[in-house]
Structure formats: C-alpha cells, structure tokens
Write a protein that holds these residues in place. Structure first.
Motif, PDB file in Angstrom:
ATOM      1  N   ARG A   1      -4.296   6.037 -14.817  1.00  0.00           N
ATOM      2  CA  ARG A   1      -4.959   4.791 -14.408  1.00  0.00           C
ATOM      3  C   ARG A   1      -3.944   3.735 -13.975  1.00  0.00           C
ATOM      4  NH1 ARG A   1      -9.127   3.741 -19.163  1.00  0.00           N
ATOM      5  NH2 ARG A   1      -8.877   5.908 -19.788  1.00  0.00           N
ATOM      6  N   ILE A   2      -2.890   3.600 -14.794  1.00  0.00           N
ATOM      7  CA  ILE A   2      -1.866   2.611 -14.420  1.00  0.00           C
ATOM      8  C   ILE A   2      -1.252   2.970 -13.070  1.00  0.00           C
ATOM      9  CG2 ILE A   2       0.396   1.682 -15.043  1.00  0.00           C
ATOM     10  CD1 ILE A   2      -0.502   2.030 -17.981  1.00  0.00           C
ATOM     11  N   ALA A   3      -0.956   4.271 -12.909  1.00  0.00           N
ATOM     12  CA  ALA A   3      -0.354   4.709 -11.644  1.00  0.00           C
ATOM     13  C   ALA A   3      -1.285   4.381 -10.487  1.00  0.00           C
ATOM     14  CB  ALA A   3      -0.076   6.212 -11.684  1.00  0.00           C
ATOM     15  N   PHE A   4      -2.574   4.653 -10.671  1.00  0.00           N
ATOM     16  CA  PHE A   4      -3.518   4.419  -9.580  1.00  0.00           C
ATOM     17  C   PHE A   4      -3.531   2.944  -9.179  1.00  0.00           C
ATOM     18  CE2 PHE A   4      -7.516   3.624  -7.490  1.00  0.00           C
ATOM     19  CZ  PHE A   4      -7.661   4.722  -6.653  1.00  0.00           C
ATOM     20  N   VAL A   5      -3.602   2.082 -10.213  1.00  0.00           N
ATOM     21  CA  VAL A   5      -3.661   0.642  -9.914  1.00  0.00           C
ATOM     22  C   VAL A   5      -2.399   0.202  -9.176  1.00  0.00           C
ATOM     23  CG1 VAL A   5      -3.695  -1.652 -10.942  1.00  0.00           C
ATOM     24  CG2 VAL A   5      -5.211   0.133 -11.812  1.00  0.00           C
ATOM     25  N   LEU A   6      -1.257   0.676  -9.635  1.00  0.00           N
ATOM     26  CA  LEU A   6      -0.007   0.268  -8.974  1.00  0.00           C
ATOM     27  C   LEU A   6       0.050   0.765  -7.538  1.00  0.00           C
ATOM     28  CD1 LEU A   6       2.646   0.698 -11.807  1.00  0.00           C
ATOM     29  CD2 LEU A   6       1.630  -1.403 -10.896  1.00  0.00           C
ATOM     30  N   ILE A   7      -0.315   2.035  -7.356  1.00  0.00           N
ATOM     31  CA  ILE A   7      -0.280   2.584  -5.988  1.00  0.00           C
ATOM     32  C   ILE A   7      -1.276   1.845  -5.108  1.00  0.00           C
ATOM     33  CG2 ILE A   7      -0.650   4.647  -4.586  1.00  0.00           C
ATOM     34  CD1 ILE A   7       0.178   6.310  -7.004  1.00  0.00           C
ATOM     35  N   ALA A   8      -2.448   1.541  -5.703  1.00  0.00           N
ATOM     36  CA  ALA A   8      -3.468   0.840  -4.925  1.00  0.00           C
ATOM     37  C   ALA A   8      -2.945  -0.518  -4.462  1.00  0.00           C
ATOM     38  CB  ALA A   8      -4.739   0.661  -5.754  1.00  0.00           C
ATOM     39  N   LEU A   9      -2.261  -1.225  -5.371  1.00  0.00           N
ATOM     40  CA  LEU A   9      -1.726  -2.539  -4.999  1.00  0.00           C
ATOM     41  C   LEU A   9      -0.733  -2.417  -3.853  1.00  0.00           C
ATOM     42  CD1 LEU A   9      -1.256  -4.428  -8.372  1.00  0.00           C
ATOM     43  CD2 LEU A   9      -2.739  -5.037  -6.441  1.00  0.00           C
ATOM     44  N   ALA A  10       0.176  -1.465  -4.010  1.00  0.00           N
ATOM     45  CA  ALA A  10       1.182  -1.279  -2.964  1.00  0.00           C
ATOM     46  C   ALA A  10       0.520  -0.916  -1.643  1.00  0.00           C
ATOM     47  CB  ALA A  10       2.159  -0.185  -3.374  1.00  0.00           C
ATOM     48  N   SER A  11      -0.439  -0.026  -1.712  1.00  0.00           N
ATOM     49  CA  SER A  11      -1.106   0.438  -0.503  1.00  0.00           C
ATOM     50  C   SER A  11      -1.847  -0.709   0.179  1.00  0.00           C
ATOM     51  CB  SER A  11      -2.058   1.573  -0.875  1.00  0.00           C
ATOM     52  OG  SER A  11      -2.945   1.804   0.167  1.00  0.00           O
ATOM     53  N   LEU A  12      -2.558  -1.495  -0.624  1.00  0.00           N
ATOM     54  CA  LEU A  12      -3.306  -2.614  -0.046  1.00  0.00           C
ATOM     55  C   LEU A  12      -2.371  -3.635   0.599  1.00  0.00           C
ATOM     56  CD1 LEU A  12      -6.145  -3.145  -2.664  1.00  0.00           C
ATOM     57  CD2 LEU A  12      -6.348  -2.370  -0.284  1.00  0.00           C
ATOM     58  N   LEU A  13      -1.247  -3.878  -0.067  1.00  0.00           N
ATOM     59  CA  LEU A  13      -0.290  -4.829   0.498  1.00  0.00           C
ATOM     60  C   LEU A  13       0.212  -4.357   1.866  1.00  0.00           C
ATOM     61  CD1 LEU A  13       1.920  -6.151  -2.415  1.00  0.00           C
ATOM     62  CD2 LEU A  13       0.561  -7.455  -0.761  1.00  0.00           C
ATOM     63  N   LEU A  14       0.594  -3.080   1.889  1.00  0.00           N
ATOM     64  CA  LEU A  14       1.092  -2.529   3.153  1.00  0.00           C
ATOM     65  C   LEU A  14       0.025  -2.602   4.236  1.00  0.00           C
ATOM     66  CD1 LEU A  14       3.123   0.620   2.073  1.00  0.00           C
ATOM     67  CD2 LEU A  14       3.942  -1.349   3.394  1.00  0.00           C
ATOM     68  N   THR A  15      -1.192  -2.267   3.842  1.00  0.00           N
ATOM     69  CA  THR A  15      -2.279  -2.284   4.813  1.00  0.00           C
ATOM     70  C   THR A  15      -2.517  -3.697   5.323  1.00  0.00           C
ATOM     71  OG1 THR A  15      -3.259  -0.576   3.448  1.00  0.00           O
ATOM     72  CG2 THR A  15      -4.613  -1.453   5.229  1.00  0.00           C
ATOM     73  N   ALA A  16      -2.534  -4.637   4.397  1.00  0.00           N
ATOM     74  CA  ALA A  16      -2.780  -6.025   4.793  1.00  0.00           C
ATOM     75  C   ALA A  16      -1.706  -6.490   5.759  1.00  0.00           C
ATOM     76  CB  ALA A  16      -2.811  -6.917   3.560  1.00  0.00           C
ATOM     77  N   HIS A  17      -0.481  -6.054   5.500  1.00  0.00           N
ATOM     78  CA  HIS A  17       0.619  -6.412   6.388  1.00  0.00           C
ATOM     79  C   HIS A  17       0.333  -5.893   7.802  1.00  0.00           C
ATOM     80  CE1 HIS A  17       4.607  -7.158   7.832  1.00  0.00           C
ATOM     81  NE2 HIS A  17       4.807  -5.879   8.073  1.00  0.00           N
TER      82      HIS A  17
ATOM     83  N   ALA B   1      -3.020   6.675   0.202  1.00  0.00           N
ATOM     84  CA  ALA B   1      -1.909   7.133   1.035  1.00  0.00           C
ATOM     85  C   ALA B   1      -2.201   6.872   2.502  1.00  0.00           C
ATOM     86  CB  ALA B   1      -1.653   8.619   0.806  1.00  0.00           C
ATOM     87  N   PHE B   2      -3.466   7.028   2.852  1.00  0.00           N
ATOM     88  CA  PHE B   2      -3.827   6.907   4.258  1.00  0.00           C
ATOM     89  C   PHE B   2      -3.922   5.453   4.694  1.00  0.00           C
ATOM     90  CE2 PHE B   2      -7.216   6.623   7.514  1.00  0.00           C
ATOM     91  CZ  PHE B   2      -6.623   7.379   8.511  1.00  0.00           C
ATOM     92  N   LEU B   3      -4.331   4.612   3.773  1.00  0.00           N
ATOM     93  CA  LEU B   3      -4.653   3.222   4.106  1.00  0.00           C
ATOM     94  C   LEU B   3      -3.569   2.500   4.941  1.00  0.00           C
ATOM     95  CD1 LEU B   3      -7.339   2.049   3.557  1.00  0.00           C
ATOM     96  CD2 LEU B   3      -6.462   0.954   1.491  1.00  0.00           C
ATOM     97  N   PRO B   4      -2.307   2.556   4.546  1.00  0.00           N
ATOM     98  CA  PRO B   4      -1.304   1.832   5.344  1.00  0.00           C
ATOM     99  C   PRO B   4      -1.188   2.370   6.768  1.00  0.00           C
ATOM    100  CG  PRO B   4      -0.428   2.423   3.206  1.00  0.00           C
ATOM    101  CD  PRO B   4      -1.727   3.156   3.338  1.00  0.00           C
ATOM    102  N   TYR B   5      -1.517   3.639   6.961  1.00  0.00           N
ATOM    103  CA  TYR B   5      -1.458   4.213   8.305  1.00  0.00           C
ATOM    104  C   TYR B   5      -2.683   3.803   9.116  1.00  0.00           C
ATOM    105  CZ  TYR B   5      -1.590   7.752  12.011  1.00  0.00           C
ATOM    106  OH  TYR B   5      -1.667   8.381  13.226  1.00  0.00           O
ATOM    107  N   PHE B   6      -3.754   3.519   8.386  1.00  0.00           N
ATOM    108  CA  PHE B   6      -5.043   3.240   9.014  1.00  0.00           C
ATOM    109  C   PHE B   6      -4.986   2.245  10.175  1.00  0.00           C
ATOM    110  CE2 PHE B   6      -8.797   0.450   8.934  1.00  0.00           C
ATOM    111  CZ  PHE B   6      -9.768   1.342   9.342  1.00  0.00           C
ATOM    112  N   PRO B   7      -4.333   1.082  10.025  1.00  0.00           N
ATOM    113  CA  PRO B   7      -4.353   0.118  11.135  1.00  0.00           C
ATOM    114  C   PRO B   7      -3.721   0.674  12.407  1.00  0.00           C
ATOM    115  CG  PRO B   7      -3.463  -0.898   9.159  1.00  0.00           C
ATOM    116  CD  PRO B   7      -3.597   0.565   8.867  1.00  0.00           C
TER     117      PRO B   7
END
Ligand code: SF4
Ligand code: SF4
Lengths: 680, 255
Positions: free
Chosen positions: A7-23, A224-230
């Motif tokens: 769970r902790i890993a998921f939350v951390l990865i999710a945060l990183a992924s969302l940040l990258l995506t938002a960027h 994993a896909f999210l940052p590539y999505f844009p």
C-alpha cells in the motif's frame, strides 16, 4: 487485500506518477496557449452535455468505417466503465471490500465489467491486427513526415494497445483468480468464471500471489502509463471532446481573418496558428480518415491532412519544454508539410467534415498560404495572373469589366439592370458563367428559364465582381477585402429582395462570408429557384425526360451549405432516373477546382475530376448524363470526360439545360438545347 | 547606393480604346492605365539586384496621366525604398521619348545612382529609345534588350539578347543605363494588403518641373489599324501546298 508495504509503495508511486503526468499536461496546455486567440469558455457550458452525448454514442466516429468503429466502440465503452472498475478495484486492494458473489446491483456491475472486458479485449486485438497485420495507414511517398513520425505512429499504437490489453486482461484474469480462490463460479462474471477453471488445483499461496500480481498489473500499470499518456495518442480522450466542445460557432464556409503577429499575416510558424489548431494536433488519433477522403492525396499529390496534424503533434512532443517556454518554432514548411502540399489543397473541406475529433487541417493550409502570399513567395504563374486580373478587372479572365454582361446581348429579351430598377431577385452570375464561352450557353439558358417563369430578376452588369471566395482561400486576404468592398458598393446601388447565384462559390461567399461585412440578404442557388418554379408549375414539363443520370454535388453547395435536395428535386420533377455515386451529398468528392486550384497548373497529374468520371461510369453503361450545378464543374468535367475517353458514352450537362429540354423554351429548338456539351 | 528605375504608365489595351472626337487623341476618359510591362520587368530586375547588393531602389516616373501614384505605390510595396514623380503641365500630351529623357535627367543626377534601369521599350517608344537617350544625356554606358544582370567588382554585367537565341554579356562601368527586356524571374506578385498599407504609410516625393520646348510630336490623325485581309491556311499534301505557294508568290510579282 494488499500488504501494508504494498500500500505504501502504491501511494508513493501514484504520487510520483501523478506529478510527472501533471508536468506533462501543464506543458501541453502552455504549448497550446501559445496559439493565437482564446477559447470562448461560454461554449463549454452550452455544449458539454450534447457533445458528451454524441461521444457516448460514438456518433462522430461512426460516420465511416462501420466495422472498425464497432471495435473502437467496444474498447471505448469498456474504457468508460473501467473508470468505475478501477476505483472499486482500488478500494478492494486497500480495504478488502469485494463485489464477488454478491447479488443485486453488485452482480449487475460484475456482469457489465465482465462482458465489457471481453469486448475491449476483442476490440483491441481486432484493432491491433488491423493496424499491424493489414497496415492500412500508408502515406503516398510524396507526403512529408517527420523522421520521428514514421516509427512513432507504430510505437505509439503498440504502447497504447499493449497497455489496454495488459490492463484489461490482467483485471479480467485477476477476477478469474479471485473466483478460483473462492472455489465456486460467479454467475455474474460468466467469462471470468470460465477462465477460473485454468487455476483449478493451484495452491492457496500461488493463488494469493497471482491475485497480487494481477492487481498490480491492472492498476500499477496505470501509474506506469500515466506519465506517458500526455505524449501518446491516448490523450485524444481529453483533447478530442475538448476540441468538439470548444469548436468555434462559425459556418464551415466562413473563414476567420488571418492572424497577425508583428505585421506578419497568416501562419508561418506553429505559434502563429490559432490555439485550436495546436489543439487539433493533440486531438488527432492518427486514423487517416481525412487522408482517405482528400482529393489531393487521392491523386498522388504530396498533401495529407493527417500527416500535417501528426507532424505538428510529434514536433511539439519532441520540443515541448522549449516551445511551451516560448521558443520560436521552425517554419511549418520545415516541420509539418511542404509547399507543394499546401498549394494542392482544393479547400473541399472533406477532411474537416470527416474528422471524428473535430480537426480542421484545411485551416492550417489556408493560413500557411496566407503567410506565403504575404511574404511575397513566388506564386504559380497562372495563379498570379489570375490574381492580378482580379485586382485589375474584378474577374480572373483578364477581360475588361465592361464585357461581363456581353452574353445578354444574344438573348431575345433584355435583362433588367438591377442598379437602375428594383427587382425581386438579383442574379449574381459569377465569373465563369459570365466570361467562359463554354458556360455562357448555360447562362443564357438559365436566363431564358427565369424569363419563361416570369421571374422578376436583374443583374449588376459590369459592376459585379468576383465574390472573392477562392481568392480568400488562396490566402490573398487584401484582394478578397477589396472585392468585397467593390461588390458591396455595387449591391448598395441595387434594390432587391434576395440574391440568386449560379456559382456555388459565389453562393458560399455571399451567404457565409459577406455577413461578416454587414451584408444580410437571403441567398439562393439557382437549383433552389428552379426546383421551386417547377414544383409550383411556373415552369411546366412538356415532355418528361427518361435517361439515367447521376448528379455531382459541388463541395461549396453540398458539403459547405448542405444544399443537396434541390437539384435532386429538379431531376425528379423532370422524370429522370437518378443513380447516386457512392460519394454524394455531404460526402461528395471534389472536382479539384476549388481553393484557387482552377487557376493553377495541374502539373500533368491525374485530376480528381477524372477519378470522379470513372466513379460515374461505374454506375452502368446506360448512364447518359453527368449532371452538374456549378459552372466550374462544367469546365472541369467537360475536360475530364474527354481525357478519360468516355465522351461518347457520358455527357456532362448543367441541370438547367435538362430543365430547358423538358420544359422547352421559346426560340430554342429541343435539338439545339440538347447539343451535348460542345459550345456552338 | 542607389538604383533608379524609370517607370511609365501606358493605356491598358485589354480595355477597348476609343479615339476622341478631335481625331488626334484617345478618349482620355475611357482610357485606363497600366504600368508599361517592360518597366515592370526593369523594376523586378532592380529589386533582385538590390536584394543581392543591399542597394536602395528608387522608382521614378513622369506623371503624365495624373494616376501615376498607383504604380509608384505598387513599386514601393514590392520593395522600392523611395518613389519620385515628376509633375508639371503635361495635360493631354503624349510626351516624346526625348522630352521624357530630358525631364528625367535632373532627377537622376540628383539621386546619383550607380545604375538606371528602364523597360527596353514601351507602346509609345516602340523603337526603344529611352534607355539610349538617357545614357547619351548622362554620358554613361548603356545596354539594351537586357535579360539578366549582375553587379560585381565595380561593374555591371548585363546579358543581352541578340538574335536567333544568341546572347551576349557586356561588362559596363558604373554608373550605367540598362534597357530591360525581361527580368531574371517573372515580376513578383504584391499582395493588395501590402499596397494598401504602403498607401497609408509611405509617401511619394514630387519634383515639379517647368516643361520647355517641344514636349510631344504633333499628331495629325489617330486611327485604328485597318482590318487586314484574312489569313489563308494552305492545306493538302506537300506538292499541292508548294504549287499554291508558287502561284501566290507569282501573283504578287515576287517570282
Ligand atoms: S480541404 Fe480537401 S483537399 Fe484540402 S486537405 Fe482537406 S480534404 Fe484535402
Ligand atoms: S485529423 Fe482527424 S481524421 Fe485526420 S487522422 Fe487526425 S483524427 Fe483522423
């Protein structure tokens, strides 16, 4: 349920992924915002519901390609529903909440998810087989593609397709694993229950591991896909609806004046395009539908509207940081398309109409032309001669304005001078109908029909000018404005209730472009008037005609202005048997004359008009007439029927001439009217 | 440095020409004017030269029509830096080439150019005398029927057309005068919006002159060329055509 560390890993990865995506997203938004103008956000609230409905029903994409569209719909519906599925799966991972073996609404949910998973998998496999097996997406060898595009399109498709397969597939198999864990089939998940049989006999520990692995594959993959999505074509998910919702409310036949940056008109570089033209690049799903209907691409020219959009997107993606930060882009003619392509567009708008995501590649081409013309880039010599003649004499024929109404001298009756006496209909004759000796015969027939029907009509004589419809589309905005001013000055002198035009291009300009200059008068095409006069008995059919005919919708009439019924009503009233070509009505195929192409050299290549004649010939050997309702079509197809060698079999004829044959007009023998297309 | 282009307006022969009741002039109200085609080429050649060398192009013309502004604004829109019109009491006169050259010389001297270009001929100067006359009055070397040119190493190299497809390249010391037959490339198109912008922003300089002496040849009568008889197409095989040709030549006493 996940372990705490998972769970902790998921939350951390999710945060990183969302940040990258938002960027990524913010860079794209800033890039699009570098385009000229701003969206009208008011449209958003008005359109969001109707457009969403259209999209939910997949209406824009079902316009063509029914099978492929069905596959897409499967993937699409699954994708929408998977929004809910992913949330519930997330909840399951974190809280252990489960819908398994529950009745009621949970069972319904499971059933839909189960079936849609299969639909998505089948749809996706089908689409991938099509893209990689059949390779339907080809550009002719003259089309300009950025190096990154050639490889990029396939890679992007593979990544997006692979992601959907893996994501949906893992979730589906994951459900099967859970069913296997529970040791009994779940009737609400029939297909997953079938798959569950595969896990029969697995140990409990193995099943637990499989359940964790499939959960991560389904949901972790999103992260994993999210940052590539844009940067993928998947972004069309947001950009396409946005494009459709924020589309300017403007008739297809009305252009915006050119953008101007530091005195430079039109678009030489990316940032001189409008914001929505940059958005177009991101909305594009690289489906090539626009290219399939493009008459320029279809006749082997270097133009592909799809390649234009794709190049724009790939250039932006590769240089996003710099461009979003304000860097100047290279000229569009180095990164998006070529001069040859730009000049081969006929402005037929087929690409605009067909595009499922609301793109308008044609507008880019016109804006590039505007930049070229205003930079003084050398023009096609014939085009230049036409423009110079238009500037000097108001027509493209190099004839003095005084000769415009010369054809009236050969009529047995005078035509009213609308500048001197009031008339009900002001007949805006148009250049080709007035000056081209081959067309003047038709023009006289139209006059005689109006006269026979006792229509109260007049013309502007030498004060009429070319309306500038095609001049504007060539990119010569200043000349267009000058012609508008001259015509408005002439129209001001006349008194009339409505305008009737022979030429669809004039029709389009008067109806859609002139209102922006304060001119608001009802405009009719002569086919509308003739249909009306026939139906109201003011023109009487003396002898019905019996031939089999086909009718060609002019782009500027059928597609731009949706006047498709009137000419058909005429043919019906005359008793003719109408056979439709596959491409008709709003889906008509261009004759190749529009957008100023009629003034340019075709370079000896095949013309769209020649393909069109073959399309008509395929309707049967007994097809007698190829009916047109546009003087330019008359010119184009009279040539094409000769160059394709079908002159003896098929006759190109103006609809007015057919009317004259059936009603008979004073002073004209039937035979003399029916003399094929040859000018006497 | 400066390159001067001399431009002239001539009646547009696309429009119908009407002879005035006096019988010695065109009906000026019915005439519309265009820039002499060869002068347009001279301007293009000058602009091409100037683009290569950084010279400044000045368009100069005598305003005999009262409408020269339009042509000069177009020249400015195409890239000329300055435009000068020579005005005076020319009403109703078709200036002789010599008179025109004499009016132009002071303006050219004032501009101190290194090159003067003008059209090789004009409808009112069919024997192409303007460039040679200017060169004689200025005392500068001259070349006519020029089809391309280049300024390099303090000279101008002008390629001129001779006959039968033969061309000759001359090297002239500067300053020089060229009569241009055709520019290296077709005269450029100038967008209307640019012309309109120039009309708002730029201005045309004026040189008022007091004309002296005989300005124009005196006209006795102006008329349209008489309709010549129809051409006859000779058909048939080679020997039939040959027979007919001989017959025709004999009938005219040429054989
Ligand atoms: S407007 Fe017509 S010719 Fe131009 S790009 Fe679109 S489809 Fe092709
Ligand atoms: S512009 Fe539209 S029709 Fe053309 S490839 Fe892109 S999405 Fe398809």
């Amino acid at each position: 349920m996940l372990t705490t560390s998972e769970r902790i890993a998921f939350v951390l990865i999710a945060l990183a992924s969302l940040l990258l995506t938002a960027h990524g997203v913010s860079r794209i938004v800033r890039a699009i915002a570098r385009g000229q103008g701003r969206p009208t956000w008011g449209l958003f609230f008005r359109r969001v519901i109707p457009v969403s409905l259209d999209i939910l029903l997949q209406r824009p994409i079902f316009r063509t390609r029914p099978l492929v569209s069905a596959l897409h719909a499967g993937v699409f519906f699954a994708f929408v529903f998977y929004g809910l599925v992913n949330i519930l799966d997330l909840a399951e991972g974190f809280t252990g909440f489960s819908t398994l073996h529950r009745g009621g609404i949970a069972a319904l949910y499971n059933l839909i998810a189960d079936l849609l998973s299969v639909a998505a998998l089948v749809g996706m496999v089908g689409l991938l087989v099509r893209r990689f097996g059949l390779r339907p997406f080809r550009f002719n060898e003259r089309v300009f593609l950025l190096p990154s595009v050639r490889f990029g399109i396939s890679r992007d498709s593979a990544i997006v397709g692979g992601f959907i397969l893996l994501h949906v597939g893992s979730r589906w198999v994951g459900q099967a694993v859970r069913i296997a864990e529970s040791e009994r089939a779940d009737w609400s998940q029939p297909t997953a229950s079938l798959v569950a049989a595969l896990f029969h006999g697995w140990s409990e520990a193995a099943l637990t591991t499989a359940s964790h692995v499939t959960w991560w594959l389904a949901l972790g993959l999103i992260l994993a896909f999210l940052p590539y999505f844009p940067y993928s074509k998947h972004i069309h998910l947001f950009m396409a609806p946005l494009n459709l919702i924020l589309r300017e409310e403007r008739p297809l036949g009305q252009l915006e004046p050119p953008t101007s940056s530091n005195g430079a008109l039109g678009a030489e570089r990316l940032e001189q395009l409008r914001w929505y033209q940059l958005l177009d690049g991101y909305a594009c799903i690289m489906c090539n539908r626009c290219q399939d209907v493009c008459p320029a691409h279809g006749t082997g020219r270097a133009l592909s509207p799809a390649a234009l959009e794709i190049n724009k997107r790939y250039y932006l993606n590769r240089n996003l940081g710099a461009f979003a930060g304000g860097a100047t882009s290279p000229p569009l003619l180095e990164i998006a398309t070529t001069k040859e392509a730009v000049w081969s567009c006929t402005t037929c708008a087929a690409c605009v109409r067909i595009c499922p995501v609301g793109n308008r590649p044609m507008l880019d081409l016109i804006d590039i032309r505007r930049a070229l013309v205003n930079q003084g880039d050398p023009l096609d010599p014939n085009l230049q001669a036409a423009l110079e003649s238009l500037a000097r004499y108001g027509n493209s024929f190099g004839k003095p304005a005084r000769q415009r109404a010369r054809w009236t001298k050969e009529l047995p009756f005078p035509i009213k001078d609308a500048r001197k006496e009031p008339v009900e209909y002001l007949w805006f004759v148009g250049d080709f109908a007035s000056f081209d000796p081959r067309m003047q015969e038709n023009t006289k027939i139209v006059a005689q029909l109006f006269h026979a029907a006792e229509l109260d009509f007049g013309i502007l004589y030498e004060d009429e000018r070319n309306t500038g419809n095609d001049v504007r589309r060539v990119g010569e905005e200043g000349l267009f404005e000058m012609l508008v001013e001259q015509n408005l000055a002439a129209l001001e002198k006349a008194q009339f209730r409505a305008i009737v035009t022979t030429d669809p291009h004039s029709y389009n300009a008067l109806r859609n472009e002139y209102p922006a200059y304060g001119f608001q008068v009802p405009v009719y095409h002569y086919t509308e008037l003739l249909a009306d006069l026939l139906e109201r008995g003011r023109l009487r059919v003396q002898q019905p005609l019996t031939a089999a005919v086909t009718y060609h919708d002019p782009c500027y009439l059928g597609r731009y202005n949706r006047i498709t019924a009137a000419p058909r009503r005429i043919l019906h009233a005359l008793g003719l048997e109408l056979r439709e070509m596959p491409r008709h009505g709003e889906n008509t195929y261009c004759c190749g004359a529009g957008g100023g192409r009629i003034w340019m050299d075709s370079g000896g290549q095949e013309r769209p008009s020649e393909q069109r004649i073959r399309e008509a010939v395929a309707l049967g050997e007994d097809l007698r007439y190829f009916v047109v309702a546009c003087p330019k079509d008359m010119a184009m197809y009279s040539d094409a029927v000769k160059t394709t060698g079908y002159e003896a079999q098929l006759t190109v004829i103006d609809v007015a001439r057919l009317v004259a044959m059936a009603v008979g007009i004073n002073g004209l023998e039937r035979e003399s009217i029916s003399v094929t297309t040859e000018a006497p | 440095m400066t390159i001067v282009v001399v431009m002239e307006q001539v009646p547009d022969v696309v429009e119908e020409l009407v002879i005035a009741p006096s019988g010695t002039d065109l009906d000026r109200d019915a005439v519309s004017y265009v820039i002499n085609e060869y002068d347009d080429h001279a301007l293009e050649e000058a602009l091409l030269l100037a683009e290569a060398t950084g010279d400044e192009v000045v368009a100069v013309g005598i305003d005999t029509t009262g409408e020269l502004d339009q042509a000069l604004y177009t020249a400015l829109a195409k890239g000329a830096r300055r435009a000068i019109k020579v005005t005076g009491d020319f009403e109703g006169a078709w200036l002789s080439t010599r008179a025109a050259a004499q009016l132009l010389v002071p303006v050219i001297k004032e501009l101190d150019p290194r090159l003067v270009l003008t059209g090789v001929q004009a409808p009112d100067d069919l024997d192409g005398q303007l460039a040679p006359t200017l060169s004689a009055l200025l005392g500068w070397p001259h070349a006519s029927v020029v089809i391309s040119s280049e300024i390099a190493d303090g000279v101008v190299r002008a390629r001129k057309e001779l006959w039968a497809g033969i061309t000759m390249t001359l090297e002239l010391e500067l300053p020089a005068v060229l009569g241009v037959q055709a520019a290296r490339q077709a005269p450029r198109y100038v967008p209307i919006s640019r012309v309109r912008q120039v009309m708002r922003e730029a201005s045309i300089e004026t040189r008022e002159v007091e004309p002296v002496g005989d300005l124009a040849p005196s006209l006795m009568r102006l008329r349209f060329p008489a309709e010549t008889s129809q051409a006859e197409m000779l058909t048939g095989n080679a020997s039939e055509i040959a027979d007919r040709l001989i017959e025709l030549l004999r009938a005219r006493g040429l054989l």
